[in-house]
Design an enzyme around this catalytic site. Structure first.
Site, PDB file in Angstrom:
ATOM      1  N   ASP A 150      27.737  58.957  34.263  1.00 29.68           N
ATOM      2  CA  ASP A 150      29.031  58.281  34.299  1.00 29.68           C
ATOM      3  C   ASP A 150      29.579  58.484  35.709  1.00 29.68           C
ATOM      4  O   ASP A 150      29.935  59.598  36.090  1.00 29.68           O
ATOM      5  CB  ASP A 150      29.974  58.900  33.253  1.00 29.68           C
ATOM      6  CG  ASP A 150      31.332  58.203  33.245  1.00 29.68           C
ATOM      7  OD1 ASP A 150      31.570  57.336  34.125  1.00 29.68           O
ATOM      8  OD2 ASP A 150      32.143  58.515  32.361  1.00 29.68           O
ATOM      9  N   TYR A 208      40.179  41.949  38.702  1.00 30.82           N
ATOM     10  CA  TYR A 208      38.850  42.144  39.295  1.00 30.82           C
ATOM     11  C   TYR A 208      38.903  41.851  40.796  1.00 30.82           C
ATOM     12  O   TYR A 208      38.448  42.655  41.621  1.00 30.82           O
ATOM     13  CB  TYR A 208      37.876  41.202  38.592  1.00 30.82           C
ATOM     14  CG  TYR A 208      36.467  41.189  39.129  1.00 30.82           C
ATOM     15  CD1 TYR A 208      35.622  42.279  38.951  1.00 30.82           C
ATOM     16  CD2 TYR A 208      35.966  40.051  39.769  1.00 30.82           C
ATOM     17  CE1 TYR A 208      34.316  42.233  39.412  1.00 30.82           C
ATOM     18  CE2 TYR A 208      34.664  40.006  40.230  1.00 30.82           C
ATOM     19  CZ  TYR A 208      33.837  41.098  40.051  1.00 30.82           C
ATOM     20  OH  TYR A 208      32.544  41.050  40.515  1.00 30.82           O
ATOM     21  N   LYS A 234      38.420  44.326  43.960  1.00 32.53           N
ATOM     22  CA  LYS A 234      37.384  44.085  44.975  1.00 32.53           C
ATOM     23  C   LYS A 234      38.004  44.060  46.370  1.00 32.53           C
ATOM     24  O   LYS A 234      37.439  44.586  47.324  1.00 32.53           O
ATOM     25  CB  LYS A 234      36.643  42.767  44.700  1.00 32.53           C
ATOM     26  CG  LYS A 234      35.700  42.822  43.508  1.00 32.53           C
ATOM     27  CD  LYS A 234      34.554  43.792  43.732  1.00 32.53           C
ATOM     28  CE  LYS A 234      33.559  43.772  42.584  1.00 32.53           C
ATOM     29  NZ  LYS A 234      32.573  44.859  42.679  1.00 32.53           N
ATOM     30  N   ASP A 286      22.723  54.997  34.917  1.00 31.16           N
ATOM     31  CA  ASP A 286      23.657  54.103  34.223  1.00 31.16           C
ATOM     32  C   ASP A 286      24.276  54.873  33.077  1.00 31.16           C
ATOM     33  O   ASP A 286      23.752  55.917  32.660  1.00 31.16           O
ATOM     34  CB  ASP A 286      22.920  52.852  33.693  1.00 31.16           C
ATOM     35  CG  ASP A 286      23.869  51.674  33.474  1.00 31.16           C
ATOM     36  OD1 ASP A 286      24.726  51.764  32.582  1.00 31.16           O
ATOM     37  OD2 ASP A 286      23.747  50.666  34.191  1.00 31.16           O
ATOM     38  N   GLY A 310      24.561  52.065  37.976  1.00 30.32           N
ATOM     39  CA  GLY A 310      24.738  50.782  37.274  1.00 30.32           C
ATOM     40  C   GLY A 310      23.425  50.014  37.280  1.00 30.32           C
ATOM     41  O   GLY A 310      23.399  48.787  37.342  1.00 30.32           O
ATOM     42  N   ARG A 332      24.525  53.316  30.191  1.00 30.51           N
ATOM     43  CA  ARG A 332      23.744  52.815  29.046  1.00 30.51           C
ATOM     44  C   ARG A 332      22.372  53.464  28.987  1.00 30.51           C
ATOM     45  O   ARG A 332      21.925  54.097  29.935  1.00 30.51           O
ATOM     46  CB  ARG A 332      23.444  51.323  29.216  1.00 30.51           C
ATOM     47  CG  ARG A 332      24.564  50.418  29.452  1.00 30.51           C
ATOM     48  CD  ARG A 332      24.028  49.009  29.256  1.00 30.51           C
ATOM     49  NE  ARG A 332      24.580  48.090  30.239  1.00 30.51           N
ATOM     50  CZ  ARG A 332      24.261  46.804  30.275  1.00 30.51           C
ATOM     51  NH1 ARG A 332      23.389  46.304  29.429  1.00 30.51           N
ATOM     52  NH2 ARG A 332      24.805  46.025  31.179  1.00 30.51           N
ATOM     53  N   GLN A 352      22.968  43.317  35.307  1.00 27.10           N
ATOM     54  CA  GLN A 352      22.292  42.073  35.708  1.00 27.10           C
ATOM     55  C   GLN A 352      21.625  42.225  37.074  1.00 27.10           C
ATOM     56  O   GLN A 352      20.490  41.781  37.268  1.00 27.10           O
ATOM     57  CB  GLN A 352      23.301  40.907  35.746  1.00 27.10           C
ATOM     58  CG  GLN A 352      22.611  39.559  35.889  1.00 27.10           C
ATOM     59  CD  GLN A 352      23.566  38.427  36.273  1.00 27.10           C
ATOM     60  OE1 GLN A 352      24.748  38.642  36.502  1.00 27.10           O
ATOM     61  NE2 GLN A 352      23.042  37.224  36.338  1.00 27.10           N
TER      62      GLN A 352
END
Ligand code: NAD
Length: 312
Positions: A54, A144, A148, A36, A10, A38, A14
């Site tokens: 992935d 979420y 977590k 990642d 990942g 992307r 951000q």
């Protein structure tokens, strides 16, 4: 230079971009493999090895870890709070299975250390809102937060049962300028800077007095690396540490921005994210992180605002 070989999963998000760059500085560019789903982020290009991955594909992940002789894994891939509410089953599936894939391979391959972030989203409306303690009522209401919290339990389980050295922080909302935020409830505190600079006005999706715990990215990166560098004997929490720096509302950040851009105005149009924010703490008690491994934040609202305007 240390001999560790690190995999960041990942890495284009951000946190991932800045964490990868910081780790490359510490451990050497070639020793930090970024990965990642992307395409490689612009800021990572040419700074070290990049692989397309992935994390849901356990076999590929396993092969990658063996092939690169990985000794530490930072798992940052996740579906964030606001996006998660749009497709809860997908968020649950990705957030859980990615962690289980990493923990299980870490156990099998004797990986030295694993990092996986939790969030203030583990807390819910029944948790104390002010200075939320490390150990308290934890009844998350977003998918979420539920994922977590379950993840925290899995981390502790893999540590206690199999000795996997997994470490975690409950990040507050993170503010940064290098890489865009990925669909969280605290994203307003990033957007507001860009809109202030470009249009001198911002419409907040949270109401004016919604206080949330927040942190500037340099503090978050340093906290992550300091936790991972700490001697294992100092880590008393194997679920996830509360971590804190500042707490402010949209009204307060707008007032701080006005000091730099006097013409700035703010409007409030709360949407579905208001309900998510209302269930989260206003501020966090992170005294255990401070006592165990010496956490100390550097940025408050004023110092962060000044630095954001210097850089965006
Ligand atoms: P982000 O959404 O910006 O980045 C996540 C990255 O993971 C993206 O680049 C995405 O492409 C990648 N990814 C998604 N699915 C993947 C898959 N199947 N395989 C490989 N990569 C995949 O998120 P972020 O803000 O950088 O957050 C990183 C971690 O920190 C997450 O666990 C998040 O829950 C946690 N966190 C973030 C914040 C915050 O304010 N940013 C606060 C608390 C906790």
């Amino acid at each position: 230079m240390k001999k560790d070989k690190i995999l960041v999963i990942g890495a284009c998000g951000q946190i991932g971009v800045e964490l990868t760059l910081a780790l490359r500085k510490m451990y050497g560019d070639a020793n930090v493999v970024a990965s990642d789903l992307r395409e490689e982020h612009e800021l990572l290009k040419g700074t070290g090895p990049y692989v397309s991955l992935d994390v849901m594909n356990k076999e590929m992940l396993h092969v990658l870890i063996i092939r690169h002789n990985i000794t530490q894994v930072y798992l940052l891939a996740a579906i964030l709070s606001a996006t998660g509410e749009k497709n809860p089953l997908l968020a649950w599936h990705i957030n859980m299975q990615s962690l289980l894939n990493v923990l299980d391979i870490a156990k099998e391959e004797n990986i030295d250390k694993v990092y996986w972030p939790s969030s203030i989203a583990v807390f819910g409306p029944n948790s104390p809102m002010q200075d939320t303690p490390q150990h308290t009522i934890i009844e998350p209401t977003t998918i979420y937060g539920i994922s977590k919290f379950a993840g925290e339990r899995w981390c502790e389980y893999y540590n206690h049962r199999y000795g996997v050295d997994v470490r975690s922080l409950r990040y507050p909302g993170l503010i940064s300028y290098k890489s865009a935020p990925g669909g969280g409830t605290t994203d307003y505190a990033v957007e507001i800077f860009h809109e202030a600079k470009e249009h001198q006005t911002y419409t907040s999706f949270l109401s004016e007095n919604t206080y949330l715990p927040m942190m500037y990215m340099p503090d978050a990166i340093r906290a992550t690396i300091e936790l991972m560098e700490a001697d294992a004997s100092k880590i008393s929490v194997r679920s996830a540490y509360n971590l804190s720096a500042m707490s402010f509302s949209p009204k307060e950040i707008a007032a701080e921005i006005k000091k730099h851009i006097p013409a700035f105005t703010i409007q409030y149009e709360p949407d579905y994210r208001q309900q998510i924010a209302d269930g989260w703490p206003n501020s966090m008690d992170d005294s255990l992180a401070r006592a165990d491994w010496g956490w100390k934040h550097e940025y408050d609202l004023a110092k962060m605002t000044e630095d954001m305007f210097k850089n965006i």
